[in-house]
Design an enzyme around this catalytic site. Structure first.
Site, PDB file in Angstrom:
ATOM      1  N   GLU A 211      36.083  44.217  43.865  1.00 17.25           N
ATOM      2  CA  GLU A 211      36.650  43.227  42.936  1.00 17.25           C
ATOM      3  C   GLU A 211      35.754  43.048  41.710  1.00 17.25           C
ATOM      4  O   GLU A 211      35.220  41.952  41.444  1.00 17.25           O
ATOM      5  CB  GLU A 211      36.840  41.884  43.649  1.00 17.25           C
ATOM      6  CG  GLU A 211      37.840  41.990  44.766  1.00 17.25           C
ATOM      7  CD  GLU A 211      38.265  40.654  45.364  1.00 17.25           C
ATOM      8  OE1 GLU A 211      39.367  40.582  45.913  1.00 17.25           O
ATOM      9  OE2 GLU A 211      37.509  39.686  45.283  1.00 17.25           O
TER      10      GLU A 211
ATOM     11  N   GLU B 215      42.970  45.319  50.367  1.00 17.89           N
ATOM     12  CA  GLU B 215      42.917  43.973  50.953  1.00 17.89           C
ATOM     13  C   GLU B 215      44.260  43.306  50.763  1.00 17.89           C
ATOM     14  O   GLU B 215      44.823  43.330  49.666  1.00 17.89           O
ATOM     15  CB  GLU B 215      41.870  43.088  50.251  1.00 17.89           C
ATOM     16  CG  GLU B 215      40.455  43.397  50.605  1.00 17.89           C
ATOM     17  CD  GLU B 215      39.462  42.417  49.986  1.00 17.89           C
ATOM     18  OE1 GLU B 215      39.808  41.222  49.827  1.00 17.89           O
ATOM     19  OE2 GLU B 215      38.357  42.854  49.670  1.00 17.89           O
TER      20      GLU B 215
END
Ligand code: BG6
Length: 476
Positions: free
Chosen positions: A180, A373
């Site tokens: 991320e 995810e």
């Protein structure tokens, strides 16, 4: 095509600091992710506003022991194999390999640990998918060098990557450089080991650190390919498309601006150059990112092989300052979408948003994607045998898998695989809680760190097993 691709990589994902524990075992050094406690101050710490550089009295640090996967990995991987995982996403704890970060020689014990773990995966035909840094930076590099604000981080990161690629050649093929990466802007201490001094231009520091991570990512891609042409390197984005709050053009414009703030990172990693909108923004804000010609050459030459991302929810933006009603989300809040339901933590649930996000990313880059995810953080209530009937989780995942299927089969996006977040219960990154559970496997441990650490299969365990066995055909 009427079905999921034959070699579709189904699996689950974890991150070292959220599951391994054993924070000081076998020579491991201290990392930023160790010193973020549960409680009210957590947010200020992960955003770099409150400085915590070591364990302080009166706080509970859940990552110290976590679910102790360091000592349970064989049992856990056997359970993943029982579900039929084709891949398992995990991350490396940098401080197991280089405890301080700036050593020249790696810590053999740390290298051995992951080698054994990867071999355990291969025993069951599970392909490891490895995040090199998942919110993870040695504390020594933060205290001594200021974390990713310092260009010297390029040298230390490159050394880490070379060590990993050489040692795990043939064992690992799929690599992600930074988890991320856009979280630098929202959680700079976790994302880049940054905390701020009073009065400093925080945007300047964050974008300078981002530049260093972007160049480091390009270098990693370069050497991964040099060491083994079989290696595939991906970037990783906290994704979730922004919707305009209304059809008013200023809302559409606001949504576009918000999307750009996130896609900025992937624009560089997938296309190889800084987008004009970013350069203009820096000009307006007086941000001067120091970069060399060589940096720009590296960015241009070594773009990623695939784009991975996390998806929990879509987001909403408005150009109207009066519109304020917010809802919680993955680290940063968004405006509330009245059409969507929310999880117990206020994260809004939007399966179609996953299809929209997949299409948006595909349209923008045309590179293979990987959803690394996705999942529902919920409070599970085990019965006296330890079993959890988590129909709410099955429902969430079923709808998201169906949306992903539509994106592949109806829209033609290219997707390599899908790993659900926290396939085994682990410590929450955002809150540090244990009770925010995502897993197919229940772990007996509570918010205060009490419990036997025993593992129990939830109802979703058998459901996911059947999803994988049918290659995504049987979602009921
Ligand atoms: C992502 C992270 O932000 O979301 C994970 O990559 C994190 O580390 C996950 O755990 C879910 O967030 P949370 O706050 O519920 O743990």
């Amino acid at each position: 095509m009427t079905r999921f691709p034959k070699n579709f990589l189904w699996g689950g994902a974890t991150a070292a600091n959220q599951c391994e524990g054993a924070y000081n075992v076998d020579g491991r050094g201290l990392a930023n992710v160790d010193v973020v406690p549960v409680g009210e101050e957590r947010l200020a710490i992960i955003t770099g506003q409150r400085k915590m550089v070591d364990f302080e009295e009166g706080y509970f640090y859940p990552a110290k022991d976590s679910i102790d996967m360091y000592h349970h990995y064989k049992e856990d991987i056997a359970l993943f194999a029982e579900m039929g995982f084709k891949t398992y996403r995990l991350s490396i704890a940098w401080t197991r390999i280089f405890p301080k970060g700036d050593e020249v020689e790696p810590n053999e014990k740390g290298l051995e640990f992951y080698e054994k773990l990867f071999k355990e995966c291969h025993k069951y035909g599970i392909e490891p998918l490895v995040t090199i840094t998942h919110f993870d930076c040695p504390m020594h590099l933060i205290e001594e060098y200021g974390g990713w604000r310092n260009r010297k981080m390029l040298v230390f990161y490159e050394r880490l990557c070379r060590t990993l690629f050489a040692r795990y050649k043939g064992l690992v093929r799929y690599w992600l450089t930074f988890n991320e990466i856009n979280m630098i802007l929202h959680a700079p201490f976790m994302g880049a080991g940054l905390y701020f001094e009073e009065g400093e231009n925080q945007e300047q520091v964050k974008y300078q650190a981002a530049h260093h991570e972007l160049v480091a990512s390009a270098i990693a891609t370069k050497i991964a390919h040099e060491i083994d042409p079989e290696n595939k390197v991906g970037c990783m984005l906290a994704a979730g498309q922004y919707y305009p709050n209304t059809s008013h053009p200023r809302d559409y414009w606001a949504a576009l601006q918000e999307d750009r703030e996130n896609y900025f990172f992937i624009d560089v990693q997938a296309r190889g150059t800084y987008p004009n909108y970013a350069k203009k923004k820096w000009e307006r804000l007086g941000i001067d990112v120091k970069m060399t010609d060589e940096d720009l050459d590296l960015l241009r030459a070594y773009t990623v092989d695939f784009i991975s991302f996390s998806y929990y929810s879509s987001r909403v933006a408005s150009g109207d300052p009066e519109v304020q009603e917010k809802t919680e989300g993955n680290i940063f809040a968004s405006l509330k979408n009245p059409y969507l339901e929310s999880s117990e933590w206020g994260w809004q649930i939007d399966p179609l948003g996953l299809r929209i996000t997949l299409n948006a990313i595909w349209d923008r880059y045309q590179k293979p994607m990987f959803i690394v995810e996705n999942g529902l953080g919920a409070i599970d209530k085990p019965d006296e045998t330890g079993h959890v009937a988590d129909d709410y989780r099955i429902d969430y995942l079923r709808k998201h898998i169906a949306a992903m299927k539509d994106a592949i089969l109806e829209d033609g996006v290219e997707l390599l695989g899908y790993t659900t977040w926290g396939c085994i219960d682990l410590v929450s990154a955002g809150t540090g809680e244990m009770k925010k559970r995502y897993g197919f496997i229940y772990v007996d441990r509570d918010n205060e760190g009490r419990g036997s650490l025993k593992r129990f299969k939830k109802k979703s365990f058998d459901w996911y097993k059947q999803v994988i066995a049918s290659n995504g055909e049987d979602l009921d």
